[in-house]
Design a protein around this motif. Structure first.
Motif, short mmCIF file in Angstrom:
data_model
loop_
_atom_site.label_atom_id
_atom_site.label_comp_id
_atom_site.label_asym_id
_atom_site.label_seq_id
_atom_site.Cartn_x
_atom_site.Cartn_y
_atom_site.Cartn_z
N THR A 178 -1.59 2.53 -12.86
CA THR A 178 -2.32 2.15 -11.64
C THR A 178 -1.37 2.32 -10.44
O THR A 178 -0.21 2.68 -10.61
N ARG A 179 -1.89 2.07 -9.26
CA ARG A 179 -1.02 2.19 -8.08
C ARG A 179 0.07 1.13 -8.12
O ARG A 179 -0.08 0.08 -8.76
N GLY A 180 1.14 1.38 -7.41
CA GLY A 180 2.21 0.39 -7.34
C GLY A 180 3.16 0.75 -6.21
O GLY A 180 3.32 1.93 -5.88
N VAL A 181 3.74 -0.26 -5.60
CA VAL A 181 4.66 -0.05 -4.48
C VAL A 181 5.82 -1.03 -4.63
O VAL A 181 5.62 -2.20 -4.97
N VAL A 182 7.03 -0.54 -4.39
CA VAL A 182 8.17 -1.44 -4.14
C VAL A 182 8.72 -1.05 -2.79
O VAL A 182 9.00 0.12 -2.54
N ALA A 183 8.87 -2.02 -1.91
CA ALA A 183 9.39 -1.74 -0.57
C ALA A 183 10.61 -2.61 -0.32
O ALA A 183 10.64 -3.79 -0.69
N GLU A 184 11.61 -2.01 0.30
CA GLU A 184 12.85 -2.73 0.59
C GLU A 184 13.34 -2.30 1.96
O GLU A 184 13.43 -1.10 2.25
N TYR A 185 13.66 -3.27 2.78
CA TYR A 185 14.12 -2.95 4.13
C TYR A 185 15.59 -3.32 4.25
O TYR A 185 15.98 -4.45 3.95
N ASP A 186 16.41 -2.36 4.65
CA ASP A 186 17.84 -2.59 4.81
C ASP A 186 18.09 -2.94 6.28
O ASP A 186 17.96 -2.09 7.16
#
Lengths: 147, 780, 286
Positions: free
Chosen positions: B202-210
C-alpha cells in the motif's frame, strides 16, 4: 437495504399496538438496547450495544415514531452512530387484525448503513438484520406472554 | 518499417535472464517504506469521512490530543497553508476545485481525509483517531455519474452550477457524412466499473526534516520521485533543492502511485512542524477506498460500415466519473480512450465527446491501461455486433479493416501515427493457435447438446512508451547516467522508477552487453532524487522504451569515450579501435586494453589524451519522436455452465507484438500480470458503492481480485515488429495484456449465449449476472 | 486495521484455559484466528483478553474409538484435509476441509474455531450436519455432548456458553455402502461458500436406502435438507430422482442476499448443487 416481512402474534391487536409503542417494551425487545429515554412525544434517545459473536458495536441515536394511527399504522425512524459506522432507517409497521386474539405485524422498511461496517460487513448485513428482527419478535412474544 | 525479425541475441539482451532484484525480494531483505526507520520516528494515522457528502459542523480533538503518546492532532484548519493536491489537466473547460490536503468545511466522499494524528506508535495513533469527535451534517449526495448530470442533481461542489468537471471534443474526417452514407450502423453502451488498483504494497511515506541543512527527506512508495519532489516543494513552499525524495523498493503501483497524494504533503508538513521523522503507512482498507480507482466509465459507441464490412466511422461518447476531486492526471486519462478509439482499424471518420463528471465518490485516475482498456473494450464489442449484423465472420471483418504491413507509419483519424506493425500476422497466428475453424464446428455440435461454448476475439492496439514531451504535462523524456568506477564496475542511474517490472535487470543486461562486463558488475540506481538528478518516472509502459533508451545512449557515449582513451593509450588511430566483449583493440597494434584497465586509466588520469577530461561517465536524455504502438490478438474460448452461470475459460491464446524484447521472462511476467488485471474486471472486480456513496466492497472479502487459481493457462506467443521510434526497437509491455484481455473474455461469453439472443452483458460478468440472463431467456 | 490493545494468555492445559475464561467474562478464545483476528484489526471486536488454545496439546489429536472419530478442536483444516484416518473413514469431512478458504487459511484455521464461529457460509457445518456430528464442550462445571443441529443456533450464534470450550468434534466412521460428496460454489473474493452441499447417500438394490443432506451458505445457518432426504429415501437411484428431490433444497429457508448473490439465485444454486452432490455421492455408493 430493503427489509420486508411479517410476524403473526397470538395477541389481540390493541395489546400488540400498546406494546409496540411502549418504550419499556421496546427497550427490552430491541436487541442490545441499553437505554431508551424519552425526549419528547414519540421521540426517544437510544443507546444500543450490538453484539454478534465476537463483533460488538456501541451505537447512540434517536428513535422517532411518526404518522401514528392507532391501532393500525406507524412509521419508525431510527438513527444511530458509533465508532464503527452509522445506521439510519425508516420502517412502516402495519398491524392487521387476524382474529380477536391474533395479530399480524407487517413491516417494511429501508435501512441505510454507513461507515466502516458498510464497507467491511456486506456479507453479514442481510443475515444480521434478519436475525435482529427475529430476536426482536422472540422477545416481543415473550413480553406479551408475560402480560 | 515492418520487418518481423527476431533481434540477434548476443550476451544478455534477448535472453531469459533471471531478475537481479529477486534475491533481495524473496529473502525479505529489500527495504520498502515500512522498513525505513529513523531515530525518534513517530507514526501518523488519518481520520476519514464516513459520509459521502456532509458539512463539518465541528471537530473536537481534545480527547485525542490528551491521550498519552500523542504528539499532535491536525485538522484542515492547521494545514491550510499547505498547497493543494495538484491536477495536471489543462483543457479549457476544466474545473479544478481547490483540493485541500485535509477537508475543512465539507467532505466530498467516503474516505475523504478529515484529520490526522501523530503519535508514538501506530497503535496509539489509531486509538487517538478513534477519539476525535467530528460532528457532520450529512447533505444529499450523488454517487452515480449519469444521475450527476441530470439537471436537478445535487451539486458535488456547490460553487459550480452543475457537476460537469470538463468536456472534451475531438473529431476527424466527416463523421456525419459517413454515417449518412452507411449501409449499417451498430452501437453499444457499456459500463466499465471502478477498479481498485490494489498494489501488494500500500502507499507509505516517511518524512524527516533536517533543521541544520533545512532539507526535507521523503521516502515515498511512488512511481514518480522526481515529479513528487517538485510538487512537494511547491505545496510546502520549500526551495526544490531542499527536498529529496527516495522511492525505495516499491511493491507495485499499476499507475496508482503515479500520483501526488494529500498524505505525502501531510506527512511532510507534520515532520516539519514537529521536527521529528514521521511514518505514515496506508492500511488496506484505505487503499481500496481512496487510492484513485481506475476506469469508472459509461461509454457509448456507434459504428458505421458499408455492406462489405468496411468500417467507415465512429461516434464515441464517454462519461468519466471523476469523483469528488481531481488527482494528478484524472482529466487526462479518458482522453487516451479518445485517441485510441479506432483501435487497429482503418477508420477515417470519428467524433468523440468526453464529459468528466463530479460525483460524491473517491477520485479516479490512472490504472494499468488507463483509458485504453475502456476504448478497446467498447470497440471490440461493437465490432462483434457489426459482424453479427452483417452476418460476417468476426475474424474476417477484423482482417478486412486492418492496415496492411506496408502502410506504416499509419496515420489515424485521431491524429496519431502508428509506428510499425503487422496486425494480420499476429491475428492469423492467434487464429491458427486456437484452431478457429475447428472450434466453430465444435461449438455448433456442443450447442445441439445444450452445451454453451463461446469464442471471443480481441485485436487490440495501444499507445504507450510515453512519450514525446509535448504530449505530456511534465516531460516525456527520460534520463540516464552511466558511471564507470575506477575498478571497472558499472553504475547505471536511471530517472525511470521501476517498481516491480524488473527494470534493474533489463538495464543491467543492456550495460553488460554494451560494455562486455558480467551482469554482477552492474549496479542500477533509481528512485532517489539525491542520486539520480533528473527523471520522469515509470508509467505508461515507458520503462524500457524511454528509460532503457536513455541508458542505451549513455552506454554508447561511454564506449565512444572509452575508444578515444584507448586510441591514445594504445597509440593507435581512433578509427582503428574495436571494442568487443570488453576488450579494446586495434589492428594497428598488438597490445590490447580490457574495459577494467581502461576504467582505471580514466580514473587515475595519467595517460589520457590532452584534450579530454578524466573519468568515464556519461549522462544522456532520451526524447522520443513519437509514442510506440504495441498490438496483438487475444482469443479466449469458454464454456458457460447454464445451471449456475459460471464461466470456465477453456483456452486463452495471446499473440502480442511489443517490438524488440530485452528479456522475454520479464515480458512474460508483464503479459501474464496484465492479462490477469484485464480479466479481473471481466468477471470479478468492481468497486461497489451504495446510492448514498457508501463503499460496499471495502475489503478483499468483498472486492475480488483474481487469484492464481482464477487464471487460465496463457498460451503466449509473440511477433516482433521493432519500433522505429527508439534505437532499442522496443514498444512497451506493461499495459498490453490488460488492454487486450478484457474484450476477449466478454466476447467469448456473449458468443456462448448469442443463440439465445444475448447481445451484451455488462462487466463484471459474475455467475449471477450470466445465470439471470440465461434464466430470463429460457423462461421467455 | 490496527487492533486495540488486549491481554494475551496461552494456557498449556484446558483447566487453566477454563479458569481464565471464568475469571474474565470479556475474554475471547483464539483458535486459528481466521475470523477473530480480522475483526479485532477492524476494532469490531475489542476483547479484554485473548486466550490462545494453541498450546493445549490434548486438543490437537484425531482418534477413532468404537465407530466414532474424535477430532480435537484445534485440529487445523489442513490436518483434516490430509488425515489418512479421515480420508479412509470420513471422506466427506476431508472434502469439506479441502475447500475452505485458501492454503493459508487452512494452515491456521481450526475445526473447533469454525464450529464455534458458526459462520452461515462456512463449509464444515454442512458436512457436520450431514454426518450427524456432535460437539463436545467442557466448562469448569463438567462436559456436554451436543448434536450439531442443536449446537448451531443462528447466524454466528451457538449454544456455547462464554465459560465453555469446544474440545472435540465427533463424527461417525462411514458405513460401507454409503457414498459422500461435497459440492460448492464459492464467492470469489472471500472464498466462502455461496452454496455448499454435503450429501451422504446409501444404496440398496438400486434404491436409496439412506440420505443425509447438509446445506451451508443459503440460510442464516447450515441446515439439514430434511425434505430432500425424505424425497430420496426409498426411491430408485437415478438422475430423475435426484433432480426432483433437489427442488426442495431451499424450501422453507429464507435465502440470504448479499452483493454476490441474490436470494433467488442462492435458492436456485441450492437446488443445483444439491442435485450434483447427491448424484456424486450416489455414484460413489455404488
Amino acid at each position: 437495504m430493503k427489509i420486508k416481512g411479517q410476524q403473526t402474534l397470538t395477541t389481540p391487536r390493541e395489546q400488540v399496538w400498546e406494546a409496540l409503542l411502549d418504550p419499556g417494551v421496546l427497550a427490552r425487545a430491541l436487541p442490545g438496547c441499553q437505554a431508551l429515554d424519552p425526549v419528547g412525544e414519540n421521540h426517544y434517545k437510544i443507546r444500543m450495544k450490538l453484539a454478534l459473536a465476537a463483533v460488538q458495536g456501541l451505537f447512540e441515536g434517536k428513535i422517532l415514531l411518526q404518522d401514528v394511527q392507532p391501532p393500525n399504522n406507524y412509521k419508525l425512524h431510527i438513527e444511530g452512530a458509533g465508532k464503527v459506522g452509522f445506521v439510519n432507517g425508516e420502517g412502516h409497521f402495519h398491524l392487521e387484525k387476524l382474529s380477536d386474539v391474533e395479530t399480524v405485524v407487517h413491516y417494511e422498511g429501508d435501512v441505510r448503513i454507513g461507515g466502516m461496517i458498510a464497507s467491511v460487513g456486506q456479507r453479514l448485513m442481510d443475515m444480521t438484520s434478519k436475525m435482529m428482527i427475529r430476536k426482536f419478535f422472540v422477545s416481543l412474544k415473550e413480553i406479551l406472554s408475560e402480560q | 518499417m515492418a520487418t518481423t525479425t527476431t533481434p540477434t541475441t548476443k550476451g544478455f539482451v534477448g535472453k531469459r535472464v533471471r531478475r537481479t532484484e529477486d534475491p533481495r525480494l524473496i529473502t525479505g531483505t529489500a527495504t520498502y517504506v515500512d522498513d525505513v526507520t529513523r531515530p525518534g520516528m513517530l507514526y501518523a494515522a488519518v481520520l476519514r469521512s464516513p459520509y459521502a457528502s456532509a458539512r463539518i459542523s465541528s471537530i473536537s480533538i481534545e480527547k485525542a490530543a490528551s491521550l498519552p503518546g500523542v504528539s499532535a492532532v491536525y485538522t484542515g484548519e492547521d494545514v491550510k497553508a499547505v498547497g493543494p493536491v495538484p491536477c495536471a489537466g489543462s483543457m479549457p473547460t476544466l474545473r479544478v476545485p481547490h483540493h485541500k490536503i485535509l477537508a475543512q468545511d465539507r467532505v466530498y466522499y467516503v474516505g475523504h481525509p478529515v484529520a490526522a494524528v501523530v503519535a508514538i506508535d501506530r497503535y496509539v495513533a489509531q486509538d487517538a483517531v478513534d477519539q476525535i469527535e467530528v460532528e457532520y451534517e450529512p447533505t444529499e449526495c450523488v454517487a452515480d455519474p449519469e444521475k450527476a448530470l441530470e439537471s436537478d442533481a445535487v451539486r458535488v461542489h456547490p460553487e459550480y452550477d452543475d457537476n460537469v468537471a470538463f468536456t472534451f471534443h475531438a473529431e476527424g474526417g466527416d463523421t456525419d457524412a459517413a454515417f449518412a452514407a452507411a449501409d449499417v450502423v451498430v452501437s453499444e453502451r457499456v459500463t466499465v466499473p471502478r477498479l481498485a488498483p490494489s498494489p501488494m504494497e500500500t502507499r507509505g511515506v516517511v518524512a524527516e526534516y533536517d533543521e541544520g541543512t533545512e532539507e526535507l527527506l521523503v521516502y515515498s512508495s511512488t512511481q514518480i520521485p522526481h515529479l513528487l519532489k517538485t510538487q512537494l516543494a511547491v505545496q510546502l513552499s520549500l526551495p526544490e533543492n531542499h527536498v529529496r525524495v527516495i522511492a525505495p523498493e516499491v511493491g507495485g503501483g499499476f499507475g496508482s502511485k503515479c500520483n501526488v497524494w494529500a498524505e505525502e504533503a501531510l506527512t511532510c508538513f507534520a515532520a516539519m512542524d514537529l521536527k521529528q521523522p514521521i511514518k505514515w503507512i496506508e492500511n488496506r482498507r484505505e487503499s481500496i477506498n481512496v487510492v484513485a480507482h481506475g476506469r469508472g466509465h459509461v461509454d457509448h459507441l456507434e459504428m458505421a460500415a458499408s455492406k462489405d464490412g468496411t468500417i467507415t466511422a465512429l461516434r464515441f461518447k464517454i462519461l468519466q466519473d471523476i469523483g469528488g476531486h481531481h488527482q494528478l492526471l484524472t482529466p487526462i486519462i479518458p482522453t487516451l480512450a479518445v485517441i485510441m478509439i479506432p483501435g487497429l482499424y482503418k477508420i477515417k471518420n470519428f467524433t468523440a465527446d468526453l464529459t468528466g463528471v463530479f460525483t460524491n465518490l473517491p477520485p479516479t485516475d490512472l490504472y494499468r491501461g488507463a483509458g485504453r482498456p475502456e476504448a478497446t473494450y467498447v470497440l471490440e464489442r461493437v465490432v462483434d455486433k457489426l459482424a453479427d449484423k452483417l452476418e460476417m465472420d468476426p475474424a474476417e471483418l477484423r482482417l478486412k479493416n486492418f492496415p496492411a504491413a506496408d502502410e506504416f507509419p499509419f496515420e489515424t483519424a485521431t491524429g496519431l501515427s502508428y509506428d510499425s506493425g503487422d496486425y494480420a500476422k499476429a491475428f492469423n497466428i492467434a487464429l491458427e493457435n486456437v484452431g478457429y475453424d475447428s472450434f466453430l464446428k465444435k461449438q455448433e455440435k456442443a450447442r445441439s447438446k445444450g452445451r454453451l461454448l463461446g469464442l471471443g476475439i480481441s485485436t487490440y492496439g495501444e499507445v504507450c512508451a510515453f512519450g514525446p514531451s509535448p504530449a505530456l504535462p511534465a516531460g516525456g523524456w527520460e534520463s540516464a547516467t552511466v558511471r564507470v568506477e575506477a575498478t571497472g564496475k558499472v553504475t547505471v542511474m536511471s530517472g525511470a522508477s521501476p517498481h516491480g517490472q524488473g527494470g534493474e535487470t533489463a538495464y543491467s543486461q543492456l550495460a553488460a552487453d554494451a560494455l562486455g562486463v558480467p551482469m554482477e558488475d552492474v549496479v542500477v540506481i533509481h528512485g532517489d532524487t539525491g542520486k539520480v538528478h533528473w527523471g520522469v518516472g515509470t508509467f505508461g509502459s515507458r520503462g524500457t522504451a524511454i528509460g532503457g533508451t536513455a541508458v542505451h545512449l549513455a552506454l554508447e557515449d561511454i564506449v565512444a569515450k572509452g575508444k578515444k582513451y584507448a586510441a591514445h593509450i594504445l597509440n593507435a588511430s581512433l578509427d582503428s579501435i574495436q571494442f568487443n566483449q570488453g576488450i579494446f583493440s586495434s589492428n594497428e597494434v598488438e597490445e590490447k586494453l580490457t574495459f577494467q584497465e581502461l576504467a582505471l586509466e580514466a580514473a587515475v588520469a595519467q595517460k589520457l589524451p590532452p584534450d579530454t577530461e578524466p573519468g568515464l561517465s556519461a549522462t544522456r536524455f532520451f526524447e522520443p519522436p513519437n509514442f510506440a504502438f504495441p498490438f496483438g490478438a487475444h482469443i479466449c474460448t469458454v464454456e458457460v455452465d447454464g445451471d449456475t452461470g459460471q464461466v470456465e475459460i477453456l483456452r486463452y491464446i495471446a499473440v502480442d507484438d511489443i517490438g524488440n524484447v530485452i528479456n522475454p521472462m520479464l515480458v512474460d511476467g508483464q503479459l501474464h500480470g496484465g492479462v490477469a488485471q484485464g480479466l479481473g474486471p471481466a468477471f470479478l472486480e468492481e468497486v461497489v458503492f451504495s446510492e448514498d456513496g457508501q463503499l460496499l466492497t471495502g475489503t478483499f472479502m468483498d472486492y475480488a481480485i483474481p487469484k492464481a487459481k482464477d487464471m487460465p493457462w496463457i498460451e503466449s506467443e509473440r511477433t516482433v515488429t521493432p519500433s522505429p521510434v527508439n534505437p532499442l526497437g522496443a514498444k512497451g509491455v506493461g499495459e498490453a495484456g490488460t488492454i487486450g484481455s478484457l474484450p476477449a473474455f466478454v466476447n467469448a461469453v456473449v458468443d456462448a449465449l448469442s443463440h439465445m439472443g444475448v447481445e451484451h452483458i455488462d462487466i463484471p460478468m459474475t455467475p449471477q449476472k450470466v445465470w439471470n440472463l440465461i434464466n430470463e431467456r429460457s423462461q421467455s | 486495521m490496527i487492533a486495540a490493545s488486549f491481554d494475551y494468555s496461552a494456557p498449556e492445559t484446558l483447566a487453566d484455559a477454563l479458569r481464565v475464561l471464568s475469571d474474565d467474562p470479556e475474554a475471547k478464545i483464539l483458535a486459528g484466528g481466521q475470523s477473530l483476528i480480522p475483526i479485532m484489526k477492524l476494532r469490531l471486536s475489542i476483547p479484554s483478553q485473548v486466550v490462545d488454545l494453541g498450546g493445549i496439546i490434548d486438543l490437537h489429536a484425531i482418534a477413532e474409538e468404537e465407530g466414532i472419530i474424535r477430532i480435537g478442536s484445534m485440529t487445523t483444516h489442513e490436518q483434516v484435509e490430509h488425515s489418512e484416518l479421515l480420508s479412509e473413514k470420513c471422506p466427506l469431512l476431508v472434502a469439506a476441509a479441502s475447500g475452505i478458504g485458501d492454503v493459508q487459511v487452512r494452515n491456521r484455521g481450526t475445526i473447533g474455531g469454525s464450529v464455534a464461529h458458526a459462520d452461515p457460509a462456512a463449509d464444515y457445518p454442512a458436512a457436520l450436519q450431514a454426518l450427524d456430528a456432535k460437539v463436545k464442550v467442557v466448562s469448569s462445571a463438567g462436559e456436554k455432548i451436543i448434536p450439531i443441529d442443536e449446537f448451531i443456533v443462528d447466524a454466528l450464534t451457538t449454544a456455547l456458553e462464554p465459560d465453555e470450550i469446544i474440545t472435540e468434534i465427533h463424527v461417525p466412521t462411514e458405513s460401507t455402502g454409503i457414498g459422500t460428496a461435497y459440492e460448492t460454489i464459492v464467492q470469489p473474493a472471500s472464498g466462502y461458500a455461496i452454496v455448499g452441499v454435503a450429501a451422504r447417500i446409501g444404496l440398496s438394490e438400486g434404491n436409496i436406502s439412506f440420505a443425509r443432506v447438509g446445506i451451508t451458505g443459503v440460510g442464516s445457518k447450515a441446515y439439514r435438507a430434511l425434505a430432500v432426504e425424505k424425497a430420496l429415501e426409498g426411491q430408485p437411484a437415478k438422475d430423475d430422482t435426484y433432480g426432483i428431490a433437489s427442488r426442495v433444497a431451499a424450501e422453507g429457508v429464507e435465502a440470504l442476499e448479499d452483493l454476490h448473490a441474490s436470494s433467488e439465485y442462492r435458492a436456485h444454486l441450492a437446488t443445483v448443487f444439491t442435485c450434483r452432490a447427491i448424484a456424486a455421492a450416489a455414484g460413489r455408493a455404488q
